[in-house]
Write a protein that holds these residues in place. Structure first.
Motif, mmCIF file in Angstrom:
data_model
loop_
_atom_site.group_PDB
_atom_site.id
_atom_site.type_symbol
_atom_site.label_atom_id
_atom_site.label_comp_id
_atom_site.label_asym_id
_atom_site.label_seq_id
_atom_site.Cartn_x
_atom_site.Cartn_y
_atom_site.Cartn_z
ATOM 1 N N GLY A 1 63.258 -69.230 70.969
ATOM 2 C CA GLY A 1 63.117 -67.908 70.369
ATOM 3 C C GLY A 1 62.194 -67.863 69.164
ATOM 4 O O GLY A 1 62.127 -66.856 68.465
ATOM 5 N N ILE A 2 61.468 -68.954 68.908
ATOM 6 C CA ILE A 2 60.516 -68.968 67.791
ATOM 7 C C ILE A 2 59.221 -68.308 68.268
ATOM 8 O O ILE A 2 58.687 -68.676 69.312
ATOM 9 C CB ILE A 2 60.241 -70.412 67.325
ATOM 10 C CG1 ILE A 2 61.542 -71.053 66.830
ATOM 11 C CG2 ILE A 2 59.165 -70.446 66.223
ATOM 12 C CD1 ILE A 2 61.465 -72.539 66.609
ATOM 13 N N THR A 3 58.737 -67.328 67.504
ATOM 14 C CA THR A 3 57.500 -66.668 67.921
ATOM 15 C C THR A 3 56.308 -67.569 67.593
ATOM 16 O O THR A 3 56.381 -68.433 66.712
ATOM 17 C CB THR A 3 57.282 -65.318 67.192
ATOM 18 O OG1 THR A 3 57.122 -65.588 65.802
ATOM 19 C CG2 THR A 3 58.431 -64.365 67.418
ATOM 20 N N ILE A 4 55.220 -67.332 68.298
ATOM 21 C CA ILE A 4 54.009 -68.118 68.049
ATOM 22 C C ILE A 4 53.525 -67.862 66.621
ATOM 23 O O ILE A 4 53.017 -68.758 65.950
ATOM 24 C CB ILE A 4 52.936 -67.836 69.127
ATOM 25 C CG1 ILE A 4 51.820 -68.873 69.051
ATOM 26 C CG2 ILE A 4 52.379 -66.451 69.045
ATOM 27 C CD1 ILE A 4 50.971 -68.938 70.296
ATOM 28 N N LYS A 5 53.754 -66.656 66.146
ATOM 29 C CA LYS A 5 53.394 -66.319 64.760
ATOM 30 C C LYS A 5 54.156 -67.227 63.785
ATOM 31 O O LYS A 5 53.578 -67.808 62.865
ATOM 32 C CB LYS A 5 53.720 -64.844 64.504
ATOM 33 C CG LYS A 5 53.440 -64.410 63.095
ATOM 34 C CD LYS A 5 53.747 -62.939 62.877
ATOM 35 C CE LYS A 5 53.518 -62.639 61.402
ATOM 36 N NZ LYS A 5 54.200 -61.472 60.926
ATOM 37 N N GLU A 6 55.477 -67.363 64.017
ATOM 38 C CA GLU A 6 56.295 -68.223 63.145
ATOM 39 C C GLU A 6 55.839 -69.689 63.227
ATOM 40 O O GLU A 6 55.783 -70.388 62.223
ATOM 41 C CB GLU A 6 57.782 -68.108 63.523
ATOM 42 C CG GLU A 6 58.391 -66.777 63.130
ATOM 43 C CD GLU A 6 59.716 -66.466 63.853
ATOM 44 O OE1 GLU A 6 60.416 -65.569 63.371
ATOM 45 O OE2 GLU A 6 60.028 -67.101 64.881
ATOM 46 N N ALA A 7 55.531 -70.117 64.456
ATOM 47 C CA ALA A 7 55.112 -71.512 64.649
ATOM 48 C C ALA A 7 53.809 -71.796 63.900
ATOM 49 O O ALA A 7 53.652 -72.830 63.248
ATOM 50 C CB ALA A 7 54.951 -71.800 66.129
ATOM 51 N N PHE B 1 54.631 -72.048 74.735
ATOM 52 C CA PHE B 1 54.678 -70.584 74.631
ATOM 53 C C PHE B 1 54.293 -69.855 75.928
ATOM 54 O O PHE B 1 54.315 -68.638 75.986
ATOM 55 C CB PHE B 1 53.765 -70.109 73.495
ATOM 56 C CG PHE B 1 54.254 -70.518 72.133
ATOM 57 C CD1 PHE B 1 55.346 -69.880 71.562
ATOM 58 C CD2 PHE B 1 53.645 -71.554 71.436
ATOM 59 C CE1 PHE B 1 55.819 -70.248 70.312
ATOM 60 C CE2 PHE B 1 54.110 -71.928 70.190
ATOM 61 C CZ PHE B 1 55.204 -71.287 69.624
ATOM 62 N N GLY B 2 53.918 -70.624 76.949
ATOM 63 C CA GLY B 2 53.489 -69.970 78.182
ATOM 64 C C GLY B 2 52.091 -69.394 78.060
ATOM 65 O O GLY B 2 51.613 -68.714 78.966
ATOM 66 N N VAL B 3 51.445 -69.632 76.930
ATOM 67 C CA VAL B 3 50.076 -69.151 76.711
ATOM 68 C C VAL B 3 49.217 -70.380 76.458
ATOM 69 O O VAL B 3 49.578 -71.234 75.645
ATOM 70 C CB VAL B 3 50.000 -68.247 75.455
ATOM 71 C CG1 VAL B 3 48.579 -67.763 75.237
ATOM 72 C CG2 VAL B 3 50.962 -67.088 75.576
ATOM 73 N N SER B 4 48.094 -70.481 77.163
ATOM 74 C CA SER B 4 47.277 -71.685 77.014
ATOM 75 C C SER B 4 46.065 -71.428 76.128
ATOM 76 O O SER B 4 45.731 -70.281 75.813
ATOM 77 C CB SER B 4 46.824 -72.172 78.394
ATOM 78 O OG SER B 4 45.874 -71.268 78.905
ATOM 79 N N THR B 5 45.424 -72.493 75.723
ATOM 80 C CA THR B 5 44.122 -72.496 75.014
ATOM 81 C C THR B 5 44.051 -71.500 73.851
ATOM 82 O O THR B 5 43.105 -70.734 73.740
ATOM 83 C CB THR B 5 42.953 -72.205 76.000
ATOM 84 O OG1 THR B 5 43.103 -70.892 76.563
ATOM 85 C CG2 THR B 5 42.882 -73.231 77.113
ATOM 86 N N VAL B 6 45.074 -71.536 72.995
ATOM 87 C CA VAL B 6 45.103 -70.597 71.852
ATOM 88 C C VAL B 6 43.931 -70.870 70.898
ATOM 89 O O VAL B 6 43.243 -69.946 70.467
ATOM 90 C CB VAL B 6 46.448 -70.698 71.096
ATOM 91 C CG1 VAL B 6 46.449 -69.780 69.872
ATOM 92 C CG2 VAL B 6 47.604 -70.324 72.020
ATOM 93 N N GLY B 7 43.716 -72.162 70.587
ATOM 94 C CA GLY B 7 42.669 -72.508 69.619
ATOM 95 C C GLY B 7 41.285 -72.076 70.079
ATOM 96 O O GLY B 7 40.534 -71.444 69.323
#
Ligand SMILES: [Zn+2]
Length: 415
Positions: free
Chosen positions: A155-161, A128-134
């Motif tokens: 095209g899958i959003t992080i919300k959907e994932a 997602f190009g965004v790190s360390t979400v957890g």
């Protein structure tokens, strides 16, 4: 112990063979990441730890102390990987955390405080190009609105994932822990460089994590026919931008000669437009990544680069713009934890090397809220994010011993 490490390393990597030609691919919030998390749950259960999954998908394996309501000593890392990555980045920290519990349980240690071995979700930015979400969720750093819209290459959003992972996006921020939940956090990670080896040491004790300044430089010239436009009548954006690449490299090299704190700067992306064989480049966009734990130093280099771009702008045929994409402060790790780790390492008979981290890790979010530490173990030739990534069982074992001694000295033996 070494045999246990070998076995569980395979188990956590969901494989029977570490030497995989294609490496490991466990992207954020995918079935592959989930399988590794299930392996973590199984190993933690074998150690009689109580595992819970929080709203961000992080796993917390608790060894209950006598004081059940006391803040926990938390130790961990992540199990997701980049595409075709190695089986040690992240896995080494999770594995040695569990192994440290095993060492202490085998010798009959009974903790006074709770011990949490953490497996953070979605550390890598590969999907997602965004790190360390957890760990961002743990430290209360999630902006649900903004982050939810981020998409992967399909095209899958992080919300959907996150939702197809079985979690609820709406409650992801409830993964936040308070200052009272955790006493301290410690992460072990592979070095992803060769400083430990270069300094003939065995364990790296990290002082700070360098966060980047990222600049986007856009040079606009004039696209025109390569065959019909004379050399003295061009505004070639690529030619104008080219010296900047060398300038960034040279300035960073020079600063390292006069400064004690290392600084690195890289022109790491280039986009040419229209990028066609018979058209003079009309526009170039360069991405520049500058890192040092000395924030003043990295910002002064960024200013130097801006000034250089200003001089490029003086040509009437060109238009140069510098946009700052990111400018974050570096994260300093807790000095008393560093001292403790220094003592522990020496007592264990390992040579320690004090150093900075050029790469980001989960610990940088944890350090914002809790006293935190980071130790590195060597990885072969500094290779990481690659199927050839490798850390030896001997080094994993040394890391385990340091973590076990750290738990022993902070979690308090039941008296
Ligand atoms: Zn990592």
């Amino acid at each position: 112990m070494k045999q246990w490490l070998e076995e569980k390393l395979l188990q956590l990597n969901v494989t029977d063979e570490m030497d995989e030609e294609n490496g490991f691919t466990r992207l954020s919030y995918t079935e592959e990441e989930k399988q590794a998390h299930e392996a973590f749950i199984n190993v933690a259960k074998e150690l009689n730890l109580d595992v819970t999954q929080d709203e961000a998908g992080n796993l917390w394996a608790r060894w209950k102390g006598v004081q059940e309501s006391a803040p926990a000593i938390a130790i961990g890392s992540h199990l997701d990987t980049v595409s075709a990555g190695g089986g040690y980045d992240g896995a080494a920290g999770v594995l040695t955390g569990l192994a440290a519990v095993k060492v202490l349980k085998d010798k009959g240690f009974q903790p006074e405080k709770n011990i949490d071995i953490v497996c953070f979700a979605s550390e890598e930015s590969a999907r997602f190009g965004v790190s360390t979400v957890g760990s961002k969720a743990t430290a209360g750093m999630i902006d649900k609105e903004e982050l939810g819209r981020v998409v992967d290459a399909d095209g899958i959003t992080i919300k959907e994932a996150v939702e197809s992972y079985g979690l609820s996006w709406n409650s992801i921020d409830q993964a936040e822990k308070s200052t009272e939940d955790i006493e301290s956090f410690l992460e072990l990670h592979i070095e992803q460089g060769t400083q430990i080896e270069d300094n003939k040491a065995e364990i790296g004790i990290v002082r700070g994590v360098a966060c980047p300044v990222r600049l986007q430089v856009t040079v606009k010239g004039m696209a025109n026919h390569t065959g019909t436009t004379p050399m003295n009548n061009r505004a070639d954006a690529f030619v104008a931008a080219a010296p900047l690449v060398t300038y960034v490299e040279e300035q960073a090299r020079e600063l390292n000669e006069v400064q004690s704190t290392p600084i690195v700067a890289t022109v790491s992306t280039v986009q040419l437009s229209p990028n066609v064989m018979n058209v003079i480049p009309g526009e170039v966009q360069l991405g520049i990544d500058i890192r040092s734990v000395d924030d003043e130093l990295k910002r002064s280099l960024a200013d130097q680069i801006r000034n250089y771009c200003e001089t490029m702008n003086q040509s009437s045929r060109l238009d140069v713009h510098v946009h700052t994409l990111v400018d974050n402060d570096s994260v300093y790790l807790d000095s008393s934890i560093q001292e403790k780790l220094q003592d522990i390492t020496e007592t264990a008979g390992y040579r320690a090397h004090s150093m900075d981290s050029g790469a980001g890790h989960d610990v940088m979010n944890m350090a914002v809220r809790w006293p935190s530490g980071l130790i590195f173990i060597p990885c072969r030739e500094g290779i990481s994010h690659h199927p050839k990534e490798h850390a030896s069982i001997e080094d994993l074992n040394k890391g385990t011993n340091v973590l076990a001694a750290y738990i022993e000295s902070t979690a308090g033996e039941q008296g």
